[in-house]
Design a protein around this motif. Sequence first.
Motif, PDB file in Angstrom:
ATOM      1  N   PHE A  16     -12.467  10.854  -5.754  1.00  0.00           N
ATOM      2  CA  PHE A  16     -11.695   9.623  -7.628  1.00  0.00           C
ATOM      3  C   PHE A  16     -10.866   8.132  -7.192  1.00  0.00           C
ATOM      4  O   PHE A  16     -11.854   7.451  -7.547  1.00  0.00           O
ATOM      5  N   HIS A  17     -10.282   7.877  -6.137  1.00  0.00           N
ATOM      6  CA  HIS A  17      -9.855   6.702  -6.084  1.00  0.00           C
ATOM      7  C   HIS A  17     -11.252   5.754  -5.508  1.00  0.00           C
ATOM      8  O   HIS A  17     -11.051   4.413  -6.002  1.00  0.00           O
TER       9      HIS A  17
ATOM     10  N   SER B 117      -3.938  -2.320  -3.319  1.00  0.00           N
ATOM     11  CA  SER B 117      -3.301  -1.435  -2.861  1.00  0.00           C
ATOM     12  C   SER B 117      -3.685  -0.462  -2.748  1.00  0.00           C
ATOM     13  O   SER B 117      -4.443   0.459  -1.905  1.00  0.00           O
ATOM     14  N   LEU B 118      -4.444   0.451  -3.878  1.00  0.00           N
ATOM     15  CA  LEU B 118      -5.463   0.747  -3.465  1.00  0.00           C
ATOM     16  C   LEU B 118      -6.654   1.683  -2.123  1.00  0.00           C
ATOM     17  O   LEU B 118      -6.644   2.605  -1.520  1.00  0.00           O
TER      18      LEU B 118
ATOM     19  N   THR C 253       0.766  -1.029   0.055  1.00  0.00           N
ATOM     20  CA  THR C 253      -0.188   0.071  -0.037  1.00  0.00           C
ATOM     21  C   THR C 253       0.989   1.429   0.223  1.00  0.00           C
ATOM     22  O   THR C 253       0.828   2.220   0.296  1.00  0.00           O
ATOM     23  N   SER C 254       1.970   1.159  -0.548  1.00  0.00           N
ATOM     24  CA  SER C 254       2.678   2.590  -0.616  1.00  0.00           C
ATOM     25  C   SER C 254       3.082   2.961  -1.732  1.00  0.00           C
ATOM     26  O   SER C 254       2.308   2.025  -3.080  1.00  0.00           O
ATOM     27  N   MET C 255       3.198   4.444  -1.731  1.00  0.00           N
ATOM     28  CA  MET C 255       3.169   4.658  -3.506  1.00  0.00           C
ATOM     29  C   MET C 255       3.682   4.214  -4.305  1.00  0.00           C
ATOM     30  O   MET C 255       3.350   4.751  -5.128  1.00  0.00           O
TER      31      MET C 255
ATOM     32  N   ARG D 144      -6.994   6.283   4.413  1.00  0.00           N
ATOM     33  CA  ARG D 144      -6.661   7.922   4.372  1.00  0.00           C
ATOM     34  C   ARG D 144      -8.017   8.839   4.669  1.00  0.00           C
ATOM     35  O   ARG D 144      -8.040   9.916   4.677  1.00  0.00           O
TER      36      ARG D 144
ATOM     37  N   ASN E 273     -10.019  13.693  -3.985  1.00  0.00           N
ATOM     38  CA  ASN E 273      -8.180  12.920  -4.477  1.00  0.00           C
ATOM     39  C   ASN E 273      -9.427  11.849  -4.092  1.00  0.00           C
ATOM     40  O   ASN E 273      -9.619  10.417  -4.479  1.00  0.00           O
TER      41      ASN E 273
ATOM     42  N   ALA F 215       1.817   1.591  -5.537  1.00  0.00           N
ATOM     43  CA  ALA F 215       1.252   1.827  -6.665  1.00  0.00           C
ATOM     44  C   ALA F 215       2.181   2.835  -7.792  1.00  0.00           C
ATOM     45  O   ALA F 215       1.049   3.006  -8.918  1.00  0.00           O
TER      46      ALA F 215
ATOM     47  N   LEU G  59     -13.187   4.891  -8.437  1.00  0.00           N
ATOM     48  CA  LEU G  59     -11.950   3.793 -10.214  1.00  0.00           C
ATOM     49  C   LEU G  59     -12.542   2.566  -8.953  1.00  0.00           C
ATOM     50  O   LEU G  59     -12.664   1.564 -10.069  1.00  0.00           O
TER      51      LEU G  59
ATOM     52  N   PHE H 160      -4.128  15.972 -18.495  1.00  0.00           N
ATOM     53  CA  PHE H 160      -4.737  15.075 -17.497  1.00  0.00           C
ATOM     54  C   PHE H 160      -6.185  14.600 -17.659  1.00  0.00           C
ATOM     55  O   PHE H 160      -7.086  13.716 -17.545  1.00  0.00           O
TER      56      PHE H 160
ATOM     57  N   CYS I 256      -4.996   1.982   0.795  1.00  0.00           N
ATOM     58  CA  CYS I 256      -4.838   3.362   0.352  1.00  0.00           C
ATOM     59  C   CYS I 256      -5.034   4.430   1.298  1.00  0.00           C
ATOM     60  O   CYS I 256      -5.463   5.236   1.912  1.00  0.00           O
TER      61      CYS I 256
ATOM     62  N   SER J 112      -9.374  17.841  -6.942  1.00  0.00           N
ATOM     63  CA  SER J 112      -8.665  17.488  -6.569  1.00  0.00           C
ATOM     64  C   SER J 112      -7.195  17.810  -7.004  1.00  0.00           C
ATOM     65  O   SER J 112      -5.429  18.603  -6.301  1.00  0.00           O
TER      66      SER J 112
ATOM     67  N   HIS K 189       1.675  10.312  -9.752  1.00  0.00           N
ATOM     68  CA  HIS K 189       1.712   9.723  -8.198  1.00  0.00           C
ATOM     69  C   HIS K 189       3.208   9.927  -8.566  1.00  0.00           C
ATOM     70  O   HIS K 189       3.670  10.362  -7.238  1.00  0.00           O
TER      71      HIS K 189
HETATM   72  C1  HEM Z   1      -5.956   2.581 -10.263  1.00  0.00           C
HETATM   73  C2  HEM Z   1      -5.520   2.692  -9.537  1.00  0.00           C
HETATM   74  C3  HEM Z   1      -5.018   4.543  -8.718  1.00  0.00           C
HETATM   75  C4  HEM Z   1      -4.848   5.584  -9.838  1.00  0.00           C
HETATM   76  C5  HEM Z   1      -5.174   5.292 -11.762  1.00  0.00           C
HETATM   77  C6  HEM Z   1      -4.404   6.682  -9.744  1.00  0.00           C
HETATM   78  C7  HEM Z   1      -4.253   7.787 -10.255  1.00  0.00           C
HETATM   79  C8  HEM Z   1      -4.528   8.692  -9.366  1.00  0.00           C
HETATM   80  C9  HEM Z   1      -4.345  10.385 -10.291  1.00  0.00           C
HETATM   81  C10 HEM Z   1      -5.393  10.049 -11.562  1.00  0.00           C
HETATM   82  C11 HEM Z   1      -3.932  10.956  -9.407  1.00  0.00           C
HETATM   83  C12 HEM Z   1      -3.560  12.410  -9.045  1.00  0.00           C
HETATM   84  C13 HEM Z   1      -5.291  12.886  -8.662  1.00  0.00           C
HETATM   85  C14 HEM Z   1      -5.127  13.439  -7.360  1.00  0.00           C
HETATM   86  O1  HEM Z   1      -4.357  13.802  -6.570  1.00  0.00           O
HETATM   87  O2  HEM Z   1      -6.386  12.965  -6.998  1.00  0.00           O
HETATM   88  C15 HEM Z   1      -4.016  10.617  -7.811  1.00  0.00           C
HETATM   89  C16 HEM Z   1      -3.652  10.926  -6.176  1.00  0.00           C
HETATM   90  C17 HEM Z   1      -2.889   9.955  -5.724  1.00  0.00           C
HETATM   91  N1  HEM Z   1      -3.286   8.410  -5.516  1.00  0.00           N
HETATM   92 FE1  HEM Z   1      -4.036   7.533  -6.607  1.00  0.00          FE
HETATM   93  N2  HEM Z   1      -4.661   6.260  -8.544  1.00  0.00           N
HETATM   94  C18 HEM Z   1      -4.456   4.630  -8.455  1.00  0.00           C
HETATM   95  C19 HEM Z   1      -3.906   3.607  -7.259  1.00  0.00           C
HETATM   96  C20 HEM Z   1      -3.938   4.906  -5.935  1.00  0.00           C
HETATM   97  C21 HEM Z   1      -3.104   3.637  -5.108  1.00  0.00           C
HETATM   98  C22 HEM Z   1      -2.750   1.814  -4.955  1.00  0.00           C
HETATM   99  C23 HEM Z   1      -2.449   4.817  -3.883  1.00  0.00           C
HETATM  100  C24 HEM Z   1      -1.702   4.634  -2.719  1.00  0.00           C
HETATM  101  C25 HEM Z   1      -0.834   3.690  -2.061  1.00  0.00           C
HETATM  102  C26 HEM Z   1      -2.585   5.802  -4.317  1.00  0.00           C
HETATM  103  C27 HEM Z   1      -1.987   7.208  -3.626  1.00  0.00           C
HETATM  104  C28 HEM Z   1      -3.068   8.628  -4.482  1.00  0.00           C
HETATM  105  C29 HEM Z   1      -2.435   9.411  -3.548  1.00  0.00           C
HETATM  106  C30 HEM Z   1      -1.293   9.912  -1.761  1.00  0.00           C
HETATM  107  C31 HEM Z   1      -3.144  10.337  -4.633  1.00  0.00           C
HETATM  108  C32 HEM Z   1      -2.485  12.371  -4.531  1.00  0.00           C
HETATM  109  C33 HEM Z   1      -0.843  12.806  -4.650  1.00  0.00           C
HETATM  110  C34 HEM Z   1      -0.792  14.175  -4.216  1.00  0.00           C
HETATM  111  O3  HEM Z   1      -0.941  14.241  -3.236  1.00  0.00           O
HETATM  112  O4  HEM Z   1      -0.265  15.225  -5.477  1.00  0.00           O
HETATM  113  N3  HEM Z   1      -3.577   6.089  -4.876  1.00  0.00           N
HETATM  114  N4  HEM Z   1      -3.595   8.997  -8.692  1.00  0.00           N
END
Ligand code: HEM
Lengths: 514, 303
Positions: A182-183, A101-102, A31-33, A109, A179, A36, A186, B216, A105, A467, B259
């Motif tokens: 969004f997740h 992982s998602l 589950t770490s960034m 959060r 954010n 991911a 998905l 994006f 995570c 986000s 990410h």
């Molecule tokens: C299907 C898998 C995933 C997709 C398509 C995805 C997509 C995205 C996208 C497009 C963003 C940028 C937009 C936003 O900040 O909301 C984002 C941000 C983020 N995602 Fe994911 N994500 C996925 C899985 C994960 C996983 C597994 C984690 C954790 C380990 C994660 C943690 C985060 C975090 C912490 C941010 C914020 C980054 C920031 O502060 O700018 N995501 N993700």
Amino acid sequence: MVISSSRFDGDIATPELSLAGWSRWIWRQLTSMRTALLLLLLLAIAAVPGSVFPQRSADPNGVTTYFDNNPQLAPVLDAMQLFDVYTSAWFSAIYILLFISLIGCVVPRTGVHYRALLTPPPAAPKLFARMPASLSVKFAKNTDVPERAEKLLRKMGYRVVRNGKAVSAERGYLRETGNLVFHFSLIGVLFAVGVGGGLSFSGQRVLVEGETFVNNLASYDSFAPGTFFHENMLVPFSMNLKKFEVDFDLKNQTNVGTPLDFRAYVSSQLTPTSKPVDSLIRVNEPLEMPGANIYLTGNGYAPHITIRDKEGNVIFAGANAFLPQSTTYTSLGVIKVPDTARQFGIIAFFYPTVDTLSTGALTSIYPAPIDPLLTMNVYEGDLGLDGGVPKNVYALDTSNMKQIAGGKSGVKGLRLTLGETVELPNGLGTVTFDDIRRFASLDVSYNPGGIWVLAFALLALAGVTTSLLVPRRRVWVRQTTDGFEVAALARGDDPILEKVVTEIAAELKKKEKK
Amino acid sequence: MGIALNEGLSQISLIFIYAAMAVYTAAFLTFANHLSRLASEKKKIRGEATKIERIAIILMIIASLLHGVGVLLRGIAASRVPWANMYEFSITGSFVVVAIFLFALAIKDIRLIATFVSGFTLLILGSATAIFYVEVKSLMPALQSYWLVIHVTVAILATAFFNIAAALSIAYILKTAAWVEKSKLKLVGTMKRILAMFPAVDKIEKLAYRFNIIGFILWSFTLIAGAIWAERAWHRYWGWDTKEVWTFIIWTIYAGYLHANATRGWTGKRSAWLALVGFVAILFNFTVVNLFFKGLHVYSGLK
Ligand code: HEM
């Protein structure tokens, strides 16, 4: 630049050697960034072969051709599931891990964010100058700065707390909310895709003008159900193809013969006693029936033919669909006449606007029936229909048959213009080219998950937009002995951090002047 | 039902595109001249740079006007939106890149990638007219949909934003590359001096990030709109058609990029590389996938 979410990216601790320790360590890794990120990139790479090799789901004929052309290599690729990339074990493994992982995570959060929503903005830092953006303003009449700062920041949409001579403010909680939305969305998309796909079906049917289709399994030429599909889910409506029209371009030089529009005029009934409803199906405009959408996928000609035996009894009458072989609709059709003492079959070509090539071969030069001609090669013998094995209606198995007209048979192939009747060889009777009809290839399909996929996808889009575009920042204002100071800290990308500080300072000064 | 194609007008449109290419060439050379002047060690030569830059910008504006007229006439000649085949997509897409870039000139830091943008536009128009050109044709019925307008417009916009970000990422990568730092070659030395004119790396990185996030969001919308259209035209919203596959790959790479920007050890150089890989995937999607891969999106119009 972006503040690292170090909570989710903690240092790799040396694992304890217990089982629980190991599982905790694996979970934390998963589950770490970084994981991911790697899984996302891996998913992108894993999707590539599906565009290089033909896929069974999208292009089954391409797979067959590939096997024919590469008999050595194809089975090896097949064993690696390279013809079914998107349902393969390795592709599935990547996205399942990614979604685990998602979840691992975003669930924690969400808790963190929930608590953050309940927590007041943190107290002002000691040294404002250490913040990414700060300003110190000298001003004599500064006694009411904290009150006014509080009011101003509140008006600007900040959450504010006052702490003596200092004010702490924070805004942009929506950034994290977006954010998370969004997740989570998905996960919703994935779920809706899975369940919807299981409940879906897709079937094909060729319908000649005048024919009626009834929505039950027996009426389909081919049918592909999802895993959870049940026959009962088909609503037994009926639909008659009244007329099919095509517009071809005749006017524009570079464009002659290009189809401009296809129109299927249909009339449908929900039950045999209900009133028929007329509608129009076009390429991008399917007919929406309960539990089924009817799409127009193809079309062609279906010449209506009547065959009579020597005595003049009708032994075949009907319009078989002829498959178009070219953009000018040179079309190939098969007629089988089994119900006679001597079985025979016909392979026929239809030319909507006939012309003769320099080789003497016939061709069609325009797709609409301006000068139509039907030619026939006739075969006599066993049609092979009695074995009980379903036969392809578009092909004639001539292995047990003898050609008696056309080709090398010594008898010329038959040629019929519209309305003409000619003799069949060997005293088989006569054949008449009565009429030209058209057929429509219809795709009947339904995916109840579609609307949910769309809903979650739009929610994801809204979430990600929020986000990415809502800035989250903290602002502090403090009264000093000879004026006041302002500082700000962005959490995530913030294009206007400095500007915000300057503006707040200016605003506080301006009000003072009044 | 009938349509009127106007071949005479499409020829005039082509003349405008050629004229635009000529002026873009002039703009490109002038921008290059500007950069080399900036890199000069002589103060006098450097002093004239600003004037040169202004001339180059004016040339680029003139070129974009010619370009815009060419696009417009093409649309009128075909009596529909001018982006139904590769030639049209190229001329319209590159026009949008230039238009967005000219507006973005308000951001001062972006000026220095003008050489890249004008050169790239020239390259696209060159291949459009030399390789992709087709005479105006009517739309096949599957493309006759308002989704063509929505889906493709947004795709073009997204591509334009990614394009500008990619130029910034290249600047970032060159500015931080160890081999550039160490190299003793004269040419590299000149480049180093030019790069020194660019904003600081963290500023470039931030700017690239902002273009990429807009890209994006638009790309996500393209993907969703494409799926809605596919549901209408091809009876399923998603079928892993080659073009769908590549749209997905590009989306996933940029999700990875976002990410990376929040992952320790992945910000900076690595994420710049990721953004560049994403843009290469976009170019690949548009060229190789359109021309050589089998699929439902065979819309290049080439035989
Ligand atoms: C299907 C898998 C995933 C997709 C398509 C995805 C997509 C995205 C996208 C497009 C963003 C940028 C937009 C936003 O900040 O909301 C984002 C941000 C983020 N995602 Fe994911 N994500 C996925 C899985 C994960 C996983 C597994 C984690 C954790 C380990 C994660 C943690 C985060 C975090 C912490 C941010 C914020 C980054 C920031 O502060 O700018 N995501 N993700």
